[in-house]
Design an enzyme around this catalytic site. Sequence first.
Site, short mmCIF file in Angstrom:
data_model
loop_
_atom_site.label_atom_id
_atom_site.label_comp_id
_atom_site.label_asym_id
_atom_site.label_seq_id
_atom_site.Cartn_x
_atom_site.Cartn_y
_atom_site.Cartn_z
CE LYS A 1 1.58 4.82 -5.30
NZ LYS A 1 2.67 5.93 -5.41
CG HIS B 1 -0.64 3.56 -2.05
ND1 HIS B 1 0.22 2.28 -2.39
CD2 HIS B 1 0.24 4.20 -1.17
CE1 HIS B 1 1.28 2.64 -1.45
NE2 HIS B 1 1.53 3.58 -1.12
CB THR C 1 6.88 6.81 -6.77
OG1 THR C 1 5.48 7.19 -6.73
CG2 THR C 1 7.29 6.68 -5.29
#
EC number: 1.17.1.8
Length: 234
Positions: A135, A131, A73
Site C-alpha cells: 500500500k 493493510h 485513495t
Amino acid sequence: MKIALLGYGKMGKTIEQIAIQRGHQIVLKVDKDDRDYDITKADVAIDFSIPSVAFSNISNCINNQIPVISGTTGWLEDYNKAVTLCKEKQGAFIYASNFSLGVNIFFELNKTLARMMSNLKQYKVSVEEIHHTQKLDAPSGTAITLANDIIKEHSNYKEWKLEESDKDAINITAKRIDDVPGTHAITYESEVDTITIEHVAHNRQGFALGAVVAAEWIMGKTGVFTMNDVLNIG
Ligand SMILES: NC(=O)c1ccc[n+]([C@@H]2O[C@H](COP(=O)([O-])OP(=O)(O)OC[C@H]3O[C@@H](n4cnc5c(N)ncnc54)[C@H](O)[C@@H]3O)[C@@H](O)[C@H]2O)c1
Ligand SMILES: O=C(O)C1=N[C@H](C(=O)O)CCC1
C-alpha cells in the site's frame, strides 16, 4: 455496460472478474505505460490506480462526458477540484474511500457510536488500520473517513494525527503486514473498560463488487454522488 478500467492492478483485476460475472464488457484496460487511449469507447470508467494519477484520470473522464467511479485513495487534496469540474461539465462522479457494503455499514455504526460517546469525556478514541505492505498511502482512505466522521459527531475532537500520541487529537495507527486486504478498528478506552468496533475484509471481492454496483447505478445520472446514495443508507 462497456467498462474502462483505469488501473489494472490487484483491484482492476478483481473488478474485471466481477464485472464479467455480472454481464458487463471490459473495453479498455489502462495501466502505467498506456498513454493515447480513447476513453469514449466506454460507457463508464472505474479508476483504481495510484494517488499521483487519480485526479488526471478522473478529469479526463469528466472532460469526455464519461461517468467515473474512483476508489483510489491518497489524492483527496484535489477532490474539490474534481467536484467543481464535474459540476461545470455536468458529468457524473463517485469517489468512495471504501466501496464494500460491510464498510459502508461500519461507517454508519462509527457515526452512531461517536454520537453516543460525545458527552462521555472519560473515553479516549483511537483508530487503527492494517493493510498489505504494497500500500502506497497512509493512513488508509477508510481510516481518514472514519476519523473525519468522528470529528463531525463528537464534540471533543477537531483533528486526527498519524502515528502520534496527542491527547486532543484522534490518533490513527497504520500497520503494514504481509497480504492483509484491509482491517479497521475504532477503540474507545477509559480507565475501567474498552469498547472496540472492527471491520475485517477477508479479500478484495467486497470492494470490487461495490465499485461495479456503483458503476451500474450511475449510468444515466449527472452529479457528484457518494456510496450512501448508491446503497441508500445513512
Ligand atoms: N475504495 C476502495 O474500496 C478501495 C479498495 C481497495 C483499494 N483501494 C485503492 O485503490 C488503489 C489501487 O489499489 P490496488 O490494490 O489495485 O493497487 P495496485 O498497486 O495493485 O494497482 C494500481 C495499478 O495502477 C497502475 N497505474 C500506475 N500509473 C497509472 C496510470 N497513469 N493510469 C492507470 N493506472 C496506473 C499501476 O501500474 C498498478 O497496476 C489504491 O489507491 C488503493 O488504496 C480502494
Ligand atoms: O488495499 C488498499 O490499498 C485499500 N485501500 C482502501 C483504503 O485506503 O482505505 C480501502 C481498503 C483497501
